[in-house]
Design an enzyme around this catalytic site. Structure first.
Site, PDB file in Angstrom:
ATOM      1  N   LYS A  32     135.538  15.641 110.739  1.00 54.27           N
ATOM      2  CA  LYS A  32     137.128  16.288 110.253  1.00 54.27           C
ATOM      3  C   LYS A  32     137.183  17.562 111.493  1.00 54.27           C
ATOM      4  O   LYS A  32     138.208  17.424 111.958  1.00 54.27           O
ATOM      5  CB  LYS A  32     136.687  16.776 108.469  1.00 54.27           C
ATOM      6  CG  LYS A  32     136.082  15.568 107.902  1.00 54.27           C
ATOM      7  CD  LYS A  32     136.069  16.064 106.635  1.00 54.27           C
ATOM      8  CE  LYS A  32     135.440  15.359 105.603  1.00 54.27           C
ATOM      9  NZ  LYS A  32     135.520  15.494 103.955  1.00 54.27           N
ATOM     10  N   GLN A  72     132.183  20.617 101.630  1.00 52.22           N
ATOM     11  CA  GLN A  72     131.666  19.442 101.400  1.00 52.22           C
ATOM     12  C   GLN A  72     131.084  18.328  99.600  1.00 52.22           C
ATOM     13  O   GLN A  72     129.964  19.753  99.696  1.00 52.22           O
ATOM     14  CB  GLN A  72     131.229  18.821 102.546  1.00 52.22           C
ATOM     15  CG  GLN A  72     130.593  17.202 102.655  1.00 52.22           C
ATOM     16  CD  GLN A  72     132.204  16.627 102.634  1.00 52.22           C
ATOM     17  OE1 GLN A  72     133.040  16.729 103.142  1.00 52.22           O
ATOM     18  NE2 GLN A  72     131.459  15.182 102.994  1.00 52.22           N
ATOM     19  N   ASP A  95     141.317  18.898  99.578  1.00 49.62           N
ATOM     20  CA  ASP A  95     140.950  17.335  98.931  1.00 49.62           C
ATOM     21  C   ASP A  95     141.896  17.061  97.714  1.00 49.62           C
ATOM     22  O   ASP A  95     141.103  15.941  97.497  1.00 49.62           O
ATOM     23  CB  ASP A  95     139.468  18.028  98.530  1.00 49.62           C
ATOM     24  CG  ASP A  95     138.251  17.423  99.383  1.00 49.62           C
ATOM     25  OD1 ASP A  95     138.995  16.833  99.831  1.00 49.62           O
ATOM     26  OD2 ASP A  95     137.473  18.028  99.301  1.00 49.62           O
TER      27      ASP A  95
HETATM   28  N1  GUN Z   1     132.218  13.635  99.711  1.00 49.16           N
HETATM   29  C1  GUN Z   1     132.762  12.417  99.857  1.00 49.16           C
HETATM   30  N2  GUN Z   1     133.859  12.235  99.899  1.00 49.16           N
HETATM   31  C2  GUN Z   1     134.033  13.320  99.793  1.00 49.16           C
HETATM   32  C3  GUN Z   1     135.662  13.646 100.033  1.00 49.16           C
HETATM   33  O1  GUN Z   1     136.480  13.364 100.116  1.00 49.16           O
HETATM   34  N3  GUN Z   1     135.600  15.847 100.163  1.00 49.16           N
HETATM   35  C4  GUN Z   1     134.270  16.238 100.125  1.00 49.16           C
HETATM   36  N4  GUN Z   1     134.831  17.490 100.091  1.00 49.16           N
HETATM   37  N5  GUN Z   1     133.148  15.852 100.213  1.00 49.16           N
HETATM   38  C5  GUN Z   1     133.241  14.416 100.113  1.00 49.16           C
END
Ligand code: GUN
Length: 293
Positions: free
Chosen positions: A52, A96, A119
């Protein structure tokens, strides 16, 4: 059979975002700034957050990675969220997942300022999504919609079967595919661990979105001809002679199912790269929403 090439489409989207960021900079505006909080040292999570941050650099965004030890308390994380909520410099941020067991995930997600919740996990944004209001759509479902859209996959009146009801993928996907508009207007069946005779359901599906996390679960005998397959599975399966000691494996037996499918996403290179591109898109949207206020 057409491969839904997430790597290519995500590259196209990143190029489009790069262009928009250049224009912002030309106008003397600051580039969008995304922050990611990671608690602990989970290998997969560190890889995702690293990707990211790298993607931010690629499109000209500012990025901040906040690392906290696995022993962090809920209060410490809530304090950090408060800080990010109040930091004018940050347009959007993500926490996350998964979080360590001492931390209540729902409580944490509810502490994020909905205007910075790129998100789309805050209940307010999830509710807005379900009510067709403009808001942040969670990145993986948003990426799937974008893939269907850019390849012109017909979803109207089709039977979409979603496998898995996670808050991140299955549940939002089941809502989005049934919404009015395109991609949408599907008749949706949401299947999960208590579903009886899943083959009877998948074999009637025009579109299958599998977000289960069981490698090679969906077999050719379970689908009909010309089915559209979206494979969200990304399980690390140990393999001694692989360079990293594992291979990323999807939910779908690609070799055999692809012979019957009209469209199919590969793993890797399908849904995965789209998730990151759409997180960037949501960060750009966060800036646009902020300018409208
Ligand atoms: N863990 C697995 N997929 C995601 C996601 O799309 N966002 C976040 N914050 N954590 C994750």
């Amino acid at each position: 059979m057409t491969i839904l090439d997430g790597k290519k489409v995500s590259n196209d989207i990143k190029n489009e975002i790069t262009e928009q960021v250049s224009k912002m900079k030309e106008r003397g505006e600051k580039p969008p700034h995304l922050a990611a909080v990671i608690v602990g040292n989970d290998g997969a999570s560190l890889t995702y957050v690293g990707s990211k941050v790298k993607a931010c650099e690629r499109v000209g965004f500012e990025s901040t990675m906040v690392r906290m030890p696995s022993t962090s308390s809920e209060l410490e994380l809530l304090d950090k969220i408060e800080e990010l909520n109040n930091n004018e410099d940050i347009d959007g941020f993500i926490i996350q997942l998964p979080l360590p067991p001492q931390i209540n995930t729902q409580k944490v997600l509810m502490a994020v300022n909905p205007d910075k919740d790129v998100d789309g996990f805050h209940p307010m944004n999830f509710g807005k999504m379900a009510l067709d209001m403009s808001t942040f759509i969670p990145a993986t479902p948003f990426g799937i919609l974008e893939l269907l859209d850019r390849y012109g996959v017909d979803t109207q009146g089709k039977h979409t079967v979603v496998i898995g009801r996670s808050h991140i993928v299955g549940r939002p996907m089941s809502i989005l595919m049934g919404r009015k508009g395109f991609p949408g207007n599907s008749t949706v069946t949401l299947t999960h661990s208590h579903t009886k005779n899943i083959t009877q359901i998948t074999s009637q599906a025009d579109i299958i979105i599998s977000a289960l996390g069981v490698p090679n679960f969906l077999k050719a005998e379970m689908v009909k001809d010309d089915v559209v397959i979206i494979d969200v599975g990304i399980t690390r399966v140990p393999k001694e002679d692989a360079p990293k000691g594992y291979v990323i494996t999807g939910d779908v037996d690609f070799e055999n199912v692809s012979k019957k499918a009209s469209f199919i996403t590969p793993v890797p290179g399908g849904v995965g790269p789209m998730t990151i591109a759409m997180l960037l898109k949501n960060t750009l949207l966060a800036r646009e929403y902020k300018n409208l206020k």
